[in-house]
Design a protein around this motif. Structure first.
Motif, PDB file in Angstrom:
ATOM      1  N   GLN A  25       0.884  -1.346   0.063  1.00 55.03           N
ATOM      2  CA  GLN A  25       0.034   0.072  -0.141  1.00 55.03           C
ATOM      3  C   GLN A  25       0.723   1.249   0.238  1.00 55.03           C
ATOM      4  O   GLN A  25       0.495   2.453  -0.499  1.00 55.03           O
ATOM      5  CB  GLN A  25      -1.003  -0.042   1.159  1.00 55.03           C
ATOM      6  N   THR A  26       1.908   1.215   0.581  1.00 54.24           N
ATOM      7  CA  THR A  26       2.808   2.202   0.815  1.00 54.24           C
ATOM      8  C   THR A  26       4.336   2.122   0.568  1.00 54.24           C
ATOM      9  O   THR A  26       4.694   0.766   0.499  1.00 54.24           O
ATOM     10  CB  THR A  26       2.744   2.881   2.164  1.00 54.24           C
ATOM     11  N   GLY A  27       5.040   2.912   0.393  1.00 55.02           N
ATOM     12  CA  GLY A  27       6.587   2.907   0.440  1.00 55.02           C
ATOM     13  C   GLY A  27       7.015   2.002  -0.817  1.00 55.02           C
ATOM     14  O   GLY A  27       6.593   1.969  -1.732  1.00 55.02           O
ATOM     15  N   ILE A  28       8.043   1.152  -0.247  1.00 56.13           N
ATOM     16  CA  ILE A  28       8.814   0.247  -1.373  1.00 56.13           C
ATOM     17  C   ILE A  28       7.663  -0.783  -1.842  1.00 56.13           C
ATOM     18  O   ILE A  28       7.985  -0.872  -3.150  1.00 56.13           O
ATOM     19  CB  ILE A  28       9.839  -0.685  -0.516  1.00 56.13           C
ATOM     20  N   GLY A  29       6.839  -1.047  -1.388  1.00 53.46           N
ATOM     21  CA  GLY A  29       5.774  -2.190  -1.780  1.00 53.46           C
ATOM     22  C   GLY A  29       5.179  -1.358  -2.786  1.00 53.46           C
ATOM     23  O   GLY A  29       4.760  -2.256  -3.864  1.00 53.46           O
ATOM     24  N   ARG A  30       4.714  -0.257  -2.529  1.00 51.48           N
ATOM     25  CA  ARG A  30       3.875   0.455  -3.487  1.00 51.48           C
ATOM     26  C   ARG A  30       4.720   0.805  -4.842  1.00 51.48           C
ATOM     27  O   ARG A  30       4.365   0.699  -5.802  1.00 51.48           O
ATOM     28  CB  ARG A  30       3.538   1.902  -2.989  1.00 51.48           C
ATOM     29  N   TYR A  78      20.447   9.650  -0.103  1.00 51.44           N
ATOM     30  CA  TYR A  78      19.642   8.654   0.515  1.00 51.44           C
ATOM     31  C   TYR A  78      18.697   7.892  -0.392  1.00 51.44           C
ATOM     32  O   TYR A  78      18.637   8.119  -1.524  1.00 51.44           O
ATOM     33  CB  TYR A  78      18.702   9.172   1.799  1.00 51.44           C
ATOM     34  N   GLY A  79      18.350   6.718   0.039  1.00 47.06           N
ATOM     35  CA  GLY A  79      17.574   5.988  -0.910  1.00 47.06           C
ATOM     36  C   GLY A  79      15.941   6.294  -1.044  1.00 47.06           C
ATOM     37  O   GLY A  79      15.383   6.953  -0.244  1.00 47.06           O
ATOM     38  N   ARG A  80      15.569   6.160  -2.224  1.00 48.59           N
ATOM     39  CA  ARG A  80      14.245   6.291  -2.438  1.00 48.59           C
ATOM     40  C   ARG A  80      13.380   5.001  -2.820  1.00 48.59           C
ATOM     41  O   ARG A  80      14.120   3.871  -3.401  1.00 48.59           O
ATOM     42  CB  ARG A  80      14.111   7.280  -3.833  1.00 48.59           C
ATOM     43  N   ALA A  81      11.982   4.915  -2.749  1.00 49.52           N
ATOM     44  CA  ALA A  81      11.437   3.761  -2.977  1.00 49.52           C
ATOM     45  C   ALA A  81      11.726   3.083  -4.411  1.00 49.52           C
ATOM     46  O   ALA A  81      11.738   1.970  -4.608  1.00 49.52           O
ATOM     47  CB  ALA A  81       9.770   3.930  -2.511  1.00 49.52           C
ATOM     48  N   GLU A  82      11.851   3.920  -5.262  1.00 48.18           N
ATOM     49  CA  GLU A  82      12.007   3.715  -6.719  1.00 48.18           C
ATOM     50  C   GLU A  82      13.244   3.034  -7.115  1.00 48.18           C
ATOM     51  O   GLU A  82      13.418   2.117  -7.874  1.00 48.18           O
ATOM     52  CB  GLU A  82      11.689   4.886  -7.672  1.00 48.18           C
ATOM     53  N   ASP A  83      14.424   3.370  -6.126  1.00 47.41           N
ATOM     54  CA  ASP A  83      15.607   2.614  -6.297  1.00 47.41           C
ATOM     55  C   ASP A  83      15.497   1.381  -5.694  1.00 47.41           C
ATOM     56  O   ASP A  83      16.014   0.349  -6.456  1.00 47.41           O
ATOM     57  CB  ASP A  83      16.719   3.474  -5.331  1.00 47.41           C
ATOM     58  N   LEU A 124      12.665  -6.368  -8.934  1.00 51.55           N
ATOM     59  CA  LEU A 124      12.397  -6.304 -10.524  1.00 51.55           C
ATOM     60  C   LEU A 124      13.594  -7.305 -10.998  1.00 51.55           C
ATOM     61  O   LEU A 124      13.403  -8.405 -11.658  1.00 51.55           O
ATOM     62  CB  LEU A 124      12.583  -5.297 -11.234  1.00 51.55           C
ATOM     63  N   LEU A 125      14.920  -6.999 -10.470  1.00 45.55           N
ATOM     64  CA  LEU A 125      16.218  -7.931 -10.878  1.00 45.55           C
ATOM     65  C   LEU A 125      15.712  -9.438 -10.434  1.00 45.55           C
ATOM     66  O   LEU A 125      16.011 -10.268 -11.080  1.00 45.55           O
ATOM     67  CB  LEU A 125      17.229  -7.181 -10.259  1.00 45.55           C
ATOM     68  N   ALA A 126      15.456  -9.384  -9.065  1.00 48.46           N
ATOM     69  CA  ALA A 126      15.046 -10.908  -8.561  1.00 48.46           C
ATOM     70  C   ALA A 126      14.036 -11.742  -9.489  1.00 48.46           C
ATOM     71  O   ALA A 126      14.222 -12.866  -9.607  1.00 48.46           O
ATOM     72  CB  ALA A 126      14.866 -10.590  -6.939  1.00 48.46           C
ATOM     73  N   MET A 136      19.079 -16.477 -10.677  1.00 49.56           N
ATOM     74  CA  MET A 136      19.095 -15.947  -9.417  1.00 49.56           C
ATOM     75  C   MET A 136      18.360 -16.632  -8.380  1.00 49.56           C
ATOM     76  O   MET A 136      17.060 -16.541  -8.538  1.00 49.56           O
ATOM     77  CB  MET A 136      19.048 -14.494  -9.457  1.00 49.56           C
ATOM     78  N   THR A 137      18.803 -17.123  -7.519  1.00 49.15           N
ATOM     79  CA  THR A 137      17.974 -17.846  -6.256  1.00 49.15           C
ATOM     80  C   THR A 137      19.062 -17.664  -5.013  1.00 49.15           C
ATOM     81  O   THR A 137      20.059 -18.118  -5.332  1.00 49.15           O
ATOM     82  CB  THR A 137      17.189 -19.060  -6.842  1.00 49.15           C
ATOM     83  N   GLY A 138      18.465 -17.692  -3.844  1.00 48.35           N
ATOM     84  CA  GLY A 138      19.080 -17.703  -2.641  1.00 48.35           C
ATOM     85  C   GLY A 138      20.084 -16.465  -2.659  1.00 48.35           C
ATOM     86  O   GLY A 138      20.918 -16.629  -1.651  1.00 48.35           O
ATOM     87  N   ALA A 139      19.637 -15.494  -3.181  1.00 43.96           N
ATOM     88  CA  ALA A 139      20.491 -14.156  -3.445  1.00 43.96           C
ATOM     89  C   ALA A 139      20.122 -13.144  -2.207  1.00 43.96           C
ATOM     90  O   ALA A 139      18.980 -13.109  -1.841  1.00 43.96           O
ATOM     91  CB  ALA A 139      20.705 -13.537  -4.737  1.00 43.96           C
ATOM     92  N   ILE A 140      21.100 -12.184  -1.634  1.00 46.14           N
ATOM     93  CA  ILE A 140      20.862 -11.159  -0.823  1.00 46.14           C
ATOM     94  C   ILE A 140      21.168 -10.150  -1.732  1.00 46.14           C
ATOM     95  O   ILE A 140      22.443  -9.928  -1.967  1.00 46.14           O
ATOM     96  CB  ILE A 140      21.388 -11.275   0.587  1.00 46.14           C
ATOM     97  N   ILE A 141      20.310  -9.110  -2.174  1.00 41.00           N
ATOM     98  CA  ILE A 141      20.248  -8.095  -3.184  1.00 41.00           C
ATOM     99  C   ILE A 141      20.712  -6.772  -2.065  1.00 41.00           C
ATOM    100  O   ILE A 141      19.344  -6.334  -1.492  1.00 41.00           O
ATOM    101  CB  ILE A 141      19.489  -8.050  -4.067  1.00 41.00           C
ATOM    102  N   ASP A 142      21.880  -6.382  -1.620  1.00 38.55           N
ATOM    103  CA  ASP A 142      22.102  -5.074  -1.096  1.00 38.55           C
ATOM    104  C   ASP A 142      21.744  -3.637  -1.912  1.00 38.55           C
ATOM    105  O   ASP A 142      22.544  -3.551  -2.767  1.00 38.55           O
ATOM    106  CB  ASP A 142      23.350  -5.366  -0.320  1.00 38.55           C
ATOM    107  N   ILE A 143      20.729  -3.122  -1.353  1.00 42.08           N
ATOM    108  CA  ILE A 143      20.361  -1.759  -2.088  1.00 42.08           C
ATOM    109  C   ILE A 143      20.479  -0.818  -1.064  1.00 42.08           C
ATOM    110  O   ILE A 143      19.596  -0.354  -0.376  1.00 42.08           O
ATOM    111  CB  ILE A 143      19.360  -1.726  -2.873  1.00 42.08           C
ATOM    112  N   ASP A 144      21.779  -0.226  -0.644  1.00 46.33           N
ATOM    113  CA  ASP A 144      21.822   0.440   0.882  1.00 46.33           C
ATOM    114  C   ASP A 144      22.850   1.633   0.663  1.00 46.33           C
ATOM    115  O   ASP A 144      23.056   2.103   1.371  1.00 46.33           O
ATOM    116  CB  ASP A 144      22.387  -0.523   1.790  1.00 46.33           C
ATOM    117  N   GLY A 145      23.105   2.237  -0.627  1.00 41.23           N
ATOM    118  CA  GLY A 145      23.933   3.112  -0.858  1.00 41.23           C
ATOM    119  C   GLY A 145      25.632   3.078  -0.077  1.00 41.23           C
ATOM    120  O   GLY A 145      26.082   3.996  -0.186  1.00 41.23           O
ATOM    121  N   GLY A 146      25.676   1.883   0.048  1.00 42.85           N
ATOM    122  CA  GLY A 146      26.993   1.352   0.323  1.00 42.85           C
ATOM    123  C   GLY A 146      27.358   1.465   1.913  1.00 42.85           C
ATOM    124  O   GLY A 146      28.326   1.578   2.591  1.00 42.85           O
TER     125      GLY A 146
END
Length: 223
Positions: free
Chosen positions: A15-20, A190-195, A201-203, A209-219
């Motif tokens: 409904q909101t944020g990253i999920g939206r 800083y991160g935005r939901a769209e980032d 979408l990559l996953a 790709m399976t069993g992967a941890i995708i870090d999107i944290d700005g470093g």
């Protein structure tokens, strides 16, 4: 992955944020995108309700779990354990309830994408509940990737992201927090939901790709 008019994607907590943002991105593709959350009647802390939800949906192709919980902060000696357990009931056990129910209905080639957080692998005093919850999710995701194969199971691990999760903060404090993140992170912002949506979408799209941890944290993890 190939999307058609028959493709069904479910966003739990959308409904909101990253999920939206994930729901919006998937809505640009063929097929149906369904958003499930407490706001529209799904209590993920109730495994029976989750089972009923997926039973009435029938076959699905992609399930994304972005629902969060209000995990208490502070040192262990100060943490309210009832609040900590309630947070686990939503994010950790809620994730497993969704995984178990959805796995019965995911079509061949389907995906299950979960959400952790950079605190799973970043040592920050006062975050014991969030750290434990996210680390547990990352650990079980790798097991699920084996147990549920050929369904692909991956995890997106966000860093600090400007979403409605911080709506309750004073506007000035929120702006200052985000500005501090922007100046301290290697990416300079800083991160935005769209980032973050791009990671989900990559996953979904990468069939290798399976069993992967995708870090999107700005470093944040290398900072």
């Amino acid at each position: 992955m190939h999307f058609t008019d028959q493709t069904v994607s479910v966003i739990v907590g959308g409904q909101t944020g990253i999920g939206r943002a994930v729901a919006d991105a998937l809505s640009e593709r063929p097929g149906r995108v369904l958003v499930a959350s407490r706001r529209n009647g799904l209590d993920i802390a109730d495994p029976a309700a989750v089972e009923r939800y997926f039973e009435q949906l029938g076959p699905v192709d992609h399930v994304v779990f972005t629902a969060g919980s209000q995990a208490p902060g502070g040192k262990l000696a100060d943490v309210n354990l009832a609040d900590a357990k309630a947070a686990f009931d939503v994010k950790f056990w809620g994730t497993l309830a969704v995984a178990r129910a959805a796995a019965k209905h995911l079509r061949p080639g389907g995906t299950l994408t979960l959400t952790s957080g950079f605190l799973a692998r970043r040592t920050v005093p006062g975050t014991i509940v969030k750290t434990a919850m996210n680390a547990a999710l990352e650990a079980v995701a790798k097991i699920l990737a084996r147990e549920l194969a050929p369904i692909r199971v991956n995890v997106v691990s966000p860093g600090l992201t400007d979403t409605e999760a911080y709506a309750g903060m004073d506007a000035g404090a929120r702006s200052a927090m985000l500005d501090r993140a922007a100046t301290s992170l290697p990416v300079g912002r800083y991160g935005r939901a769209e980032d973050l949506a791009q990671g989900y979408l990559l996953a979904i799209d990468n069939p290798f790709m399976t069993g992967a941890i995708i870090d999107i944290d700005g470093g944040a993890l290398i900072n």
